[in-house]
Design an enzyme around this catalytic site. Sequence first.
Site, PDB file in Angstrom:
ATOM      1  N   GLY A 228      67.976 -27.490  33.857  1.00 53.39           N
ATOM      2  CA  GLY A 228      67.079 -26.741  33.522  1.00 53.39           C
ATOM      3  C   GLY A 228      65.972 -25.866  34.398  1.00 53.39           C
ATOM      4  N   ASP A 229      66.809 -26.110  35.695  1.00 54.65           N
ATOM      5  CA  ASP A 229      65.933 -25.712  36.412  1.00 54.65           C
ATOM      6  C   ASP A 229      66.418 -25.006  37.611  1.00 54.65           C
ATOM      7  OD1 ASP A 229      63.195 -25.251  38.564  1.00 54.65           O
ATOM      8  OD2 ASP A 229      62.462 -26.656  36.973  1.00 54.65           O
ATOM      9  N   ASP A 230      66.326 -24.922  38.743  1.00 57.19           N
ATOM     10  CA  ASP A 230      67.194 -24.382  40.249  1.00 57.19           C
ATOM     11  C   ASP A 230      68.404 -25.099  40.801  1.00 57.19           C
ATOM     12  OD1 ASP A 230      64.745 -23.045  40.649  1.00 57.19           O
ATOM     13  OD2 ASP A 230      63.807 -23.977  41.439  1.00 57.19           O
TER      14      ASP A 230
END
Length: 414
Positions: free
Chosen positions: A212-214
């Site tokens: 859900g992120d980088d």
Amino acid sequence: MQVRSVILLAALSATAQNAPHKNTCTVHAAGNGIDDAPAILAAFAKCGEGGNIVLPSANYTISRPMTTHLEGGQFDLHGYLSFTPDIYYWIANSHITGRDFIVDGHGTGGVFGNGQVWYSWARGAGNLYGRPMSVSITNATRAVVKNFRIIQPQFWSSLVWNSTDILLTDFYVNATNLDPAANGQNWVQNTDGSDTYESARITYQNWVYQGGDDCIAFKPNSTQITYWAVSEFGQWGVEFDILQDIHVEDVVVKNHPTAQLDGGAYFKSWIGVNVGIPPNGGGGGSGYCKNVTIKNLHIIDATVPLLLTSEDGFPVPTTYYAYLYATPCRLTYSQLNATYANTSPFVWDSVHFYNVTGTSAKGQVIDFECSTAAPCEGWTFSDIDLTPVGGVKKTGDTVCHNFFDYEGLPECTA
Ligand SMILES: *[C@@H]1O[C@H](CO)[C@@H](O)[C@H](O)[C@H]1NC(C)=O
Ligand SMILES: *[C@@H]1O[C@H](CO)[C@@H](O)[C@H](O)[C@H]1NC(C)=O
Ligand SMILES: *[C@@H]1O[C@H](CO)[C@@H](O)[C@H](O)[C@H]1NC(C)=O
Ligand SMILES: *[C@@H]1O[C@H](CO)[C@@H](O)[C@H](O)[C@H]1NC(C)=O
Ligand SMILES: *[C@@H]1O[C@H](CO)[C@@H](O)[C@H](O)[C@H]1NC(C)=O
Ligand SMILES: *[C@@H]1O[C@H](CO)[C@@H](O)[C@H](O)[C@H]1NC(C)=O
Ligand SMILES: *[C@@H]1O[C@H](CO)[C@@H](O)[C@H](O)[C@H]1NC(C)=O
Ligand SMILES: *[C@@H]1O[C@H](CO)[C@@H](O)[C@H](O)[C@H]1NC(C)=O
């Protein structure tokens, strides 16, 4: 968001590749949830210098932070280090320190983070203090970590900190929320694939990341990094932060239905005023990012495929944050408001894009919101083909504020 890449730029040290192993220490899992950390630490103490530590395929229970040290040794991890789900216990992280070493997960081993308890506990609240990182390569030089799996990480899957000449190759990272209570929201933010901090000559190669992120995020003082994705600079207060010589090649970034991909290549810097304490707050730092090359990037359905935020309110134009993520993270940054728009002193200089293709989930394809305090300069573009939702390119879908001396982006509007 999923990323795949093949890039060959590994400055592998011959020492790390061909270290002769003096001793072999094999650790067998105790089973039944009994903590395996003491046995593993004992094996590192005995064989960590020039030896070989072997963990056969099994699940190893880790219920305390471990710092392991390797000099000229190899760690063969055929099974998973499984972090106990005791969320209140973990404050420190597990570090691997040393020089001239190899960690090999053989495609079957790595870390099982038991992240679901964190995802459900935090319920999307983001940066809760104490979430451990699965693997931190700290104070290390000339090392290879390969064929490694990180499943359900609690927080950043891996961190490379104060280290040089590190190759991280053939990684599979998957943070997927399985709790239906999330009801379509992103509960797996901050499960970055890897972050670099105060490190140089780091190569990422062949990564598959879902989370859900980088995928890869470069934090302050990361130089000569090869591979992917940029985020969050100038976050750490009054320090001068440097990002330089970053090369990213052959990357595919894909939207995920439960974690809307904000940007394909996302550059962020903080406002010029310090508000709150990092990592939830930040600002007031200065520094620069120079000489970034992004080549053969394909982006599928990002909110805005190429994005730089430093001045104000994207992607919620009615509010004015220094920068922000997608909706689930908004609270985290809500203390940053219009009063401080356009104050970021962080300089983004000479960023070069070649062959960037893909689609946007909304109307904009490029949004570079550089700050008036430090305009973006010397960026170049060639073979850029980004299509907004609906498939028709139009005036205004490429926005570049405070953007000077650039080449190859005639559609840019201020
Ligand atoms: C380790 O645990 C995972 C998840 O519980 C399970 O899928 C896997 O089969 C286990 N591996 C071994 C070698 O026991
Ligand atoms: C890294 O080195 C610093 C300075 O020597 C030391 O304080 C720190 O504890 C080291 N970190 C680890 C994880 O060993
Ligand atoms: C970085 O690591 C080196 C060892 O590789 C150590 O000597 C140095 O003190 C560390 N610096 C910090 C800031 O931890
Ligand atoms: C990640 O894990 C989820 C849940 O186990 C699975 O559905 C998904 O296919 C995995 N993603 C990748 C890229 O392997
Ligand atoms: C980054 O490097 C600069 C120059 O070496 C130094 O002044 C600064 O303290 C460093 N910042 C961080 C966050 O390491
Ligand atoms: C820019 O960075 C690349 C590595 O990505 C390096 O090879 C090149 O020499 C750098 N260029 C300048 C002008 O420093
Ligand atoms: C452009 O990038 C795509 C992947 O996104 C790749 O398939 C293609 O070969 C690249 N084109 C050139 C000319 O390198
Ligand atoms: C914005 O910042 C100013 C100055 O610190 C503060 O007075 C104001 O309450 C803030 N507004 C919001 C909406 O947070």
